[in-house]
Write an enzyme that holds these catalytic residues in place. Structure first.
Site, mmCIF file in Angstrom:
data_model
loop_
_atom_site.group_PDB
_atom_site.id
_atom_site.type_symbol
_atom_site.label_atom_id
_atom_site.label_comp_id
_atom_site.label_asym_id
_atom_site.label_seq_id
_atom_site.Cartn_x
_atom_site.Cartn_y
_atom_site.Cartn_z
ATOM 1 N N HIS A 84 0.784 -1.275 0.001
ATOM 2 C CA HIS A 84 0.025 0.038 0.066
ATOM 3 C C HIS A 84 0.971 1.240 0.056
ATOM 4 O O HIS A 84 1.781 1.135 0.672
ATOM 5 C CB HIS A 84 -0.785 0.014 1.083
ATOM 6 N N HIS A 85 0.629 2.327 -0.865
ATOM 7 C CA HIS A 85 0.956 3.642 -0.791
ATOM 8 C C HIS A 85 1.367 4.126 0.457
ATOM 9 O O HIS A 85 2.497 4.817 0.737
ATOM 10 C CB HIS A 85 0.450 4.488 -1.926
ATOM 11 N N SER A 86 0.357 4.163 1.508
ATOM 12 C CA SER A 86 0.658 4.780 2.798
ATOM 13 C C SER A 86 1.886 4.027 3.446
ATOM 14 O O SER A 86 2.689 4.714 4.557
ATOM 15 C CB SER A 86 -0.538 4.711 3.720
#
Length: 464
Positions: free
Chosen positions: A120-122
């Site tokens: 995930h980009h987070s």
């Protein structure tokens, strides 16, 4: 909306100690979790969604949810691999465990296999993604451990106590009480810095970047569905650098954007959809702000798709990227955007994003941008995974509603690998676009250098 990044790594197991075994890959990943902190952390939210999520070590971490095994459909070439990667990236990551998956893909042509990492980009941005790659891969053919680490070692960091609902609500309340003062200060800084950009653009002698919400509408700019498709391309890094060296002031990123612009020009012309004004690309750039796992901002760059002459296209992109970087500095190098994001509760973004997609609002305004183009540096030397040599590394980034294309490139061992991520319902022919990279490159090379280089033959993507 899927917000994970991905990497498809194609590997040659021919000299892998003991030969290829799925268990060897699994054992290696488990043995290196101590080098990969995001892989054992998960998010927790306060009950009312008032604050941003908190990262904690997952006390229930179980690798069975994260390391998967799948076979590529025959004959195991690039097209089959791309379609499989598209299926893998079409599924969102569950939020109740660490936000990553690693798929081992067997059955590629010529005995190759691949790993598809989805994070995930987070939890990781492009630059940190390259760091994770370094920590997972090695510089020698070191074999994997013979057995998985003991269960207590699979979780290298002792799980910390989960903050209670009361603790999280107190933290959120303290931040909300400080918001009015921060909001006034942030609004003042925003007006000043945006005013600085406006004032700068009044000077006709200064180059400037693109502007959001001014991009032309194309077939790429429609509401997107959940299904993804993926294409790959590869070019010689030496030849790209030769073009850069031949054009005064050019950067490698300018050359890459010119190639992408040329490929898009060919693709859109084929569909009789080439606009008379340039497409606008969002280009993520590292901020160095040191906030969390994801330290990136973005600049908007017109990529001169309206210009038929490739050398003129490169010169226009040079000026646009120079102007965009200078304006980015005036705006505070991404600090404003991060400060605004810090002030808004996560639920605000979640609800707004959901409504935006569900109501198909992207149809009712000019596109924010036409596509995303990102450039990630990779290792210049050969690297290995459990003794298998990495042959190619195709990175992929998320796409946003109203812009169905993300092009991410990564350099590796004298090559530059392109990953094309698309919404399959909007771009059903991703390989027509990926295959346009090579002729767009040749066109630019011949225009700048005057003749084809004899140093590099035609490049093909591994697994073909």
């Amino acid at each position: 909306m899927h917000m994970h990044v991905a990497l498809c790594a194609v590997l040659d197991p021919s000299e892998m100690p003991g030969g290829y075994r799925f268990e060897a890959i699994e054992n290696l990943v488990l043995s290196r979790l101590d080098r990969l902190p995001p892989f054992t952390r998960r998010l927790v939210m306060d009950p009312l969604g008032l604050d941003h999520p908190h990262w904690i070590e997952d006390p229930e971490f179980d690798p069975i949810h994260h390391i998967r095994r799948v076979s590529c459909p025959a004959p195991g070439g690039s097209h089959e691999l791309g379609r499989l990667v598209g299926r893998i990236t079409s599924r969102p990551l569950p939020r109740d465990r660490p936000l990553w998956e690693l798929w081992v893909v067997e059955g590629l042509a010529e005995g190759r296999f691949a790993i598809v990492a989805k994070v995930h980009h987070s939890a990781v941005d492009g630059m940190m993604g390259a760091g994770l790659m370094v920590n997972l891969f090695g510089m020698t053919r070191e074999p994997a451990p013979e057995a998985p680490p003991p269960r207590e070692e699979e979780h290298p960091v002792p799980p910390e106590p989960r903050p209670s609902d009361i603790e999280m609500l107190k933290s959120a309340a303290r931040k909300r009480l400080a918001q009015p003062r921060k909001l006034v200060d942030l609004a003042k800084r925003t007006v000043e810095r945006v005013g600085g950009v406006v004032e700068r653009r009044r000077d006709p002698e200064l180059a400037h970047g693109g502007t959001p919400l001014t991009a032309p509408r194309t077939r790429l700019n429609r509401p997107i569905g959940p299904q993804r498709d993926v294409g790959f391309a590869r070019l010689s890094l030496a030849e790209l650098k030769a073009i850069k060296a031949a054009v005064e002031g050019a950067k490698l990123n300018d050359v890459l954007l010119a190639v992408v612009g040329g490929a898009l020009r060919r693709y859109l012309a084929h569909h009789d959809d080439l606009p008379e004004v340039p497409l606008v690309a969002t280009c993520p750039i590292a901020t160095g702000a040191g906030r969390g796992n994801n330290n990136v901002a973005a600049m908007f760059v017109p990529i001169a798709t309206h210009l038929a002459e490739p050398e003129a296209r490169l010169e226009a992109i040079q000026a646009a990227t120079r102007g965009a970087k200078e304006e980015h500095a005036v705006l505070g190098k991404g600090e404003l955007l991060q400060d605004w994001a810090d002030l808004a509760p996560t639920t605000t973004f979640s609800v707004a994003s959901s409504l935006y997609s569900r109501l198909k609002l992207s149809k009712h305004h000019r596109p924010v941008h036409n596509l995303i183009v990102s450039n990630v540096p990779g290792p210049p030397m050969p690297v290995y995974l459990a003794g298998a040599e990495l042959e190619a590394a195709y990175p992929m980034g998320p796409i946003l509603d109203g812009a169905a294309l993300n092009v991410t490139v990564m350099s590796y061992r004298g090559q530059v690998d392109f990953g094309f991520m698309v919404a399959r319902d909007v771009v059903p022919d991703v390989w027509r676009l990926a295959d346009a990279v090579a002729p767009a490159f040749r066109e630019l090379r011949d225009a700048v250098l005057g003749a084809p280089s004899e140093a590099s033959p035609e490049r093909s993507t591994p697994a073909e």
